[in-house]
Design an enzyme around this catalytic site. Structure first.
Site, PDB file in Angstrom:
ATOM      1  N   HIS A   1      -5.918   2.839  -4.294  1.00  0.00           N
ATOM      2  CA  HIS A   1      -5.876   3.121  -2.854  1.00  0.00           C
ATOM      3  C   HIS A   1      -6.255   4.585  -2.580  1.00  0.00           C
ATOM      4  O   HIS A   1      -5.792   5.160  -1.596  1.00  0.00           O
ATOM      5  CB  HIS A   1      -4.474   2.820  -2.320  1.00  0.00           C
ATOM      6  CG  HIS A   1      -4.400   2.640  -0.833  1.00  0.00           C
ATOM      7  ND1 HIS A   1      -5.329   1.916  -0.109  1.00  0.00           N
ATOM      8  CD2 HIS A   1      -3.491   3.082   0.090  1.00  0.00           C
ATOM      9  CE1 HIS A   1      -4.999   1.928   1.171  1.00  0.00           C
ATOM     10  NE2 HIS A   1      -3.894   2.629   1.324  1.00  0.00           N
TER      11      HIS A   1
ATOM     12  N   HIS B   1      -5.235   9.454   0.075  1.00  0.00           N
ATOM     13  CA  HIS B   1      -5.243   8.669   1.309  1.00  0.00           C
ATOM     14  C   HIS B   1      -6.140   9.260   2.399  1.00  0.00           C
ATOM     15  O   HIS B   1      -5.755   9.316   3.568  1.00  0.00           O
ATOM     16  CB  HIS B   1      -3.819   8.512   1.852  1.00  0.00           C
ATOM     17  CG  HIS B   1      -3.638   7.280   2.699  1.00  0.00           C
ATOM     18  ND1 HIS B   1      -3.962   7.235   4.044  1.00  0.00           N
ATOM     19  CD2 HIS B   1      -3.157   6.045   2.391  1.00  0.00           C
ATOM     20  CE1 HIS B   1      -3.690   6.040   4.529  1.00  0.00           C
ATOM     21  NE2 HIS B   1      -3.196   5.292   3.548  1.00  0.00           N
TER      22      HIS B   1
ATOM     23  N   HIS C   1       3.673  -2.480   3.082  1.00  0.00           N
ATOM     24  CA  HIS C   1       3.735  -1.112   2.563  1.00  0.00           C
ATOM     25  C   HIS C   1       5.042  -0.898   1.805  1.00  0.00           C
ATOM     26  O   HIS C   1       6.101  -1.404   2.211  1.00  0.00           O
ATOM     27  CB  HIS C   1       3.639  -0.092   3.694  1.00  0.00           C
ATOM     28  CG  HIS C   1       2.327  -0.144   4.440  1.00  0.00           C
ATOM     29  ND1 HIS C   1       2.095  -1.051   5.446  1.00  0.00           N
ATOM     30  CD2 HIS C   1       1.186   0.588   4.291  1.00  0.00           C
ATOM     31  CE1 HIS C   1       0.862  -0.879   5.918  1.00  0.00           C
ATOM     32  NE2 HIS C   1       0.283   0.107   5.234  1.00  0.00           N
TER      33      HIS C   1
ATOM     34  N   ASP D   1       0.822  -1.214   0.000  1.00  0.00           N
ATOM     35  CA  ASP D   1       0.000   0.000   0.000  1.00  0.00           C
ATOM     36  C   ASP D   1       0.857   1.266   0.000  1.00  0.00           C
ATOM     37  O   ASP D   1       2.011   1.268   0.449  1.00  0.00           O
ATOM     38  CB  ASP D   1      -0.890   0.043   1.247  1.00  0.00           C
ATOM     39  CG  ASP D   1      -2.028  -0.958   1.173  1.00  0.00           C
ATOM     40  OD1 ASP D   1      -2.063  -1.736   0.199  1.00  0.00           O
ATOM     41  OD2 ASP D   1      -2.865  -0.955   2.094  1.00  0.00           O
ATOM     42  N   ASP D   2       0.239   2.331  -0.493  1.00  0.00           N
ATOM     43  CA  ASP D   2       0.697   3.727  -0.339  1.00  0.00           C
ATOM     44  C   ASP D   2       1.776   4.155  -1.318  1.00  0.00           C
ATOM     45  O   ASP D   2       2.245   5.295  -1.245  1.00  0.00           O
ATOM     46  CB  ASP D   2       1.192   4.003   1.088  1.00  0.00           C
ATOM     47  CG  ASP D   2       0.117   3.756   2.125  1.00  0.00           C
ATOM     48  OD1 ASP D   2      -1.065   3.864   1.770  1.00  0.00           O
ATOM     49  OD2 ASP D   2       0.462   3.469   3.285  1.00  0.00           O
TER      50      ASP D   2
END
Length: 710
Positions: free
Chosen positions: A148, A152, A249, A97-98
């Protein structure tokens, strides 16, 4: 300062300036709108990282379908009935993620390639737009990309339009970067199914209507806590032969532990017979297709978003650079003023200071006038009664229609002459007066200016130095009542007179003001007289005198009192003309600026034109940094600048022997008046760049200025 028409009154076309104003106003509006848009784009892409698995507390989950609450991490809410899926036995779907992050994502990709493993990357649109090549590398190496969101946020806290923006924009930029239209989605701040609450499910139903499959996780490595590679491996290892979707991540901080753990986890599980696949591969043959080709519309929208963010990035970097330049110029000017201007004042006040033998040569005073019946009587009277011996006053009546000449003649002053001429403008009137003058020392005074009795005598004393060709007097605001009057008074003391002390020290005074200035006739001749090709004839003449090899100095003891505009419209017109005229004069004498003759002239460009043009960035970026970037140091920097301005103001008032009482309005002046001057300067710059010409305009006068009692 008195002003004149550039053409005869019958030739004026008042509607034309308004027609010309509209395009310039439109340009200003468009530029400001574009700037605000770019800043908003940057502000919408925060750098603050909050872990996906950060705790939220206990929330109700009675509306969460049982099949979702206890089901697999891949949730299909695209149809009428919810469905969930799990990874098959001995199958790991690594998810990151991210990202993409230019520092950590390539290292993760290298580890995956080394071990021939595939994974799924749930990307942030705000990172994709800045790393399109890296995003493309992810798919080129056989990995998969999911959505995603763009920035955020916690989607459940956003309005519907913002939720749609976050998802659609991210899908579009992914489509632009990869050519694929991902239908996988992982909500920010999510982990496993049992953490879903009622609001989460409602939001996921909406995303399902857009054709997105939600992907949560079976195992959360909690690598964002940086617990060590061993702990990450333990948390990411499934029990027995169970398949799993594992959450990791690739951005949001130091991911060295993640990389180290990954390099050990993959071969360990491969030895146990596990294979590492994308999320889509776990659904093969039993779920929907999750990686279709992108549509043309998605690709075009993504390209536009990437271009906009790219332009915003460049714009913001440019703004920070310009802000740095403005800060350097502001600091340099402040230091130079506090050091050189103070030295200038102290040197002039030492008992041994002298220009040389007293100058008692007769003086011709030229007063150009156009419709100045309201102000000219006290002005001429103060000049005619000057303490200097041998003064003659020549009033050039430039085709006035209000009886200006008669008002002067009614004063019955023996040393005053009135010469009426056809309308030709101020420069022409001053040239005419110079031609009629009997003496070699010539003083030019505006018709709305009242001088102190000894002002003319003090003004000509620097001519004891044969190198001096022109002398600037100390002009003060006479009508300083009310906020606007006080603000202009502060501006005259700080921005004009203090700067003249600085520029006098540097040998580059740019303007001998039309309100009170003196010249040698030979210096005027060497400079070619006054010209009509700029609106700032005083600046044009002063620079020409410099270029002719003469010194131009400031005599602060020669004081005059002028009438400042009493309304905002009058003030705008005056300062607009001053700013535009100064730009004209500096452009006309650009060779002198480039060659540095006089040597200090580049400082005039830096401090008089460039710094005021850049100064609005100080306020803009302060607000931007404090409000949108949550950077309190932006406010502290602005307050430091205000403190420096206050110190400079106190010094200026002290050097000018002015009471500091008006300085209580300085904070208001910095907040309101300064912004008005910014707009005037920008307006003038746009006019100059457009190549348009301005005409002289008559300001409304009240005639309330008098020499104050000492």
């Amino acid at each position: 300062m008195s002003v004149y028409p550039g053409t005869r009154p019958t030739e004026q076309a008042p509607a034309a300036p308004r027609r010309r104003l509209l395009p310039r106003a439109l340009v200003v509006f468009v530029l400001l709108a574009a700037l605000v848009n770019m800043l908003m784009v940057e502000a919408s892409i925060p750098s603050l990282y909050i872990p996906d698995s950060a705790p939220r507390g206990v929330r109700p989950y009675d509306a969460v379908p049982a099949v979702v609450h206890v089901g697999g991490p891949i949730i299909d809410l695209t149809g009428p009935e919810p469905a969930t899926y799990r990874a098959p036995p001995k199958t790991i779907a690594l998810t990151f993620d991210d990202g993409p992050d230019p520092a950590w994502t390539p290292q993760i990709l290298d580890v995956l390639r080394h071990h021939q493993a595939h994974a799924t990357f749930f990307v942030l649109g705000s990172r994709v737009v800045r790393n399109t090549d890296l995003t493309r590398r992810i798919t080129d190496e056989g990995h998969e990309i999911g959505v995603h969101t763009f920035t955020h946020p916690r989607l459940t806290a956003l309005p519907a339009w913002r939720q749609g923006f976050e998802l659609s924009t991210t899908r579009s930029v992914v489509a632009y970067a990869t050519g694929r239209a991902s239908t996988l989605y992982r909500p920010p701040y999510s982990s496993t199914n049992d953490a879903l609450d009622n609001t989460d499910v409602a939001a996921l139903r909406d995303t399902g209507l857009d054709g997105l499959l939600t992907v949560l996780s079976d195992l959360d490595s909690e690598d964002w806590r940086r617990p060590g590679a061993d702990t990450i491996i333990r948390r990411a290892t499934p029990r027995g032969d169970a398949g799993a979707v594992v959450l990791m991540h690739d951005a949001g901080g130091d991911r060295s532990q993640t990389i180290a753990a990954l390099d050990r986890l993959i071969p360990q599980l491969q030895q146990r017979g596990y294979r590492f696949v994308t999320v889509s591969e776990t659904l093969r043959g039993r779920g929907p297709v999750t990686d279709p080709p992108a549509t043309t519309a998605q690709t075009l929208r993504g390209g536009a978003a990437v271009a906009m963010v790219g332009i915003a990035d460049v714009t913001l970097r440019l703004l920070w650079l310009l802000l740095l330049i403005a800060g350097v110029l502001f600091a340099a000017r402040t230091l130079m003023v506090l050091i050189l201007a103070v030295q200038h004042a102290h040197r002039r006040r030492t008992p041994s200071w002298s220009w040389g033998p007293p100058v008692t040569d007769p003086v011709s005073i030229i007063v150009p006038a156009f419709n100045e019946a309201t102000t000219i009587a006290p002005a001429v009277r103060s000049l005619a009664l000057s303490a200097h011996p041998g003064v003659e006053v020549i009033v050039i009546d430039d085709a006035s229609t209000d009886g200006t000449a008669q008002v002067v003649e009614d004063q019955k002053l023996g040393n005053v002459r009135v010469i009426s001429v056809p309308s030709g403008g101020k420069a022409s009137a001053l040239n005419t007066g110079t031609g009629f003058a009997h003496h070699d020392l010539i003083v030019m005074v505006d018709a709305d200016t009242v001088v102190e009795p000894d002002a003319i005598h003090r003004l000509v004393q620097p001519f004891a130095d044969p190198r001096v060709g022109a002398v600037s007097g100390n002009v003060k605001v006479g009508n300083r009542h009310g906020l606007l009057g006080r603000w202009q008074h502060i501006e005259y003391v700080i921005g004009f007179n203090l700067d003249r002390r600085l520029y006098d020290t540097l040998g580059c005074i740019p303007t001998v003001p039309g309100a009170l200035g003196a010249f040698r006739r030979t210096a005027l001749h060497d400079a070619g007289g006054l010209h009509t090709d700029t609106l700032a004839e005083d600046t044009d003449l002063t620079i020409a005198v410099h270029r002719a090899g003469w010194r131009v100095v400031f005599e602060d003891a020669a004081r005059a009192w002028t009438e400042a505009p009493t309304g905002l419209r009058q003030l705008w017109r005056q300062r607009y003309r001053w700013s535009f005229g100064t730009m004209q004069a500096l452009w006309k004498h650009r060779r002198a600026v480039l060659t540095g003759k006089p040597p200090g002239l580049p400082f005039v460009v830096f401090f008089t034109v460039l710094l005021p043009l850049l100064a609005p960035l100080i306020d803009i970026m302060t607000v931007y940094g404090a409000v949108f970037l949550d950077r309190p140091e932006a406010v502290w920097g602005w307050l430091a600048m205000m403190a420096a301005q206050t110190v400079t103001a106190v010094v200026a008032f002290r050097l000018d022997h002015e009471p500091a009482t008006p300085l209580w309005t300085l904070p208001l002046q910095q907040v309101f008046y300064r912004q008005l001057m910014y707009l005037v300067l920008i307006h003038s710059a746009l006019t100059a760049f457009s190549g348009q010409r301005l005409h002289w305009q008559k300001l409304r006068r009240t005639g309330e200025v008098a020499v104050p009692m000492k």
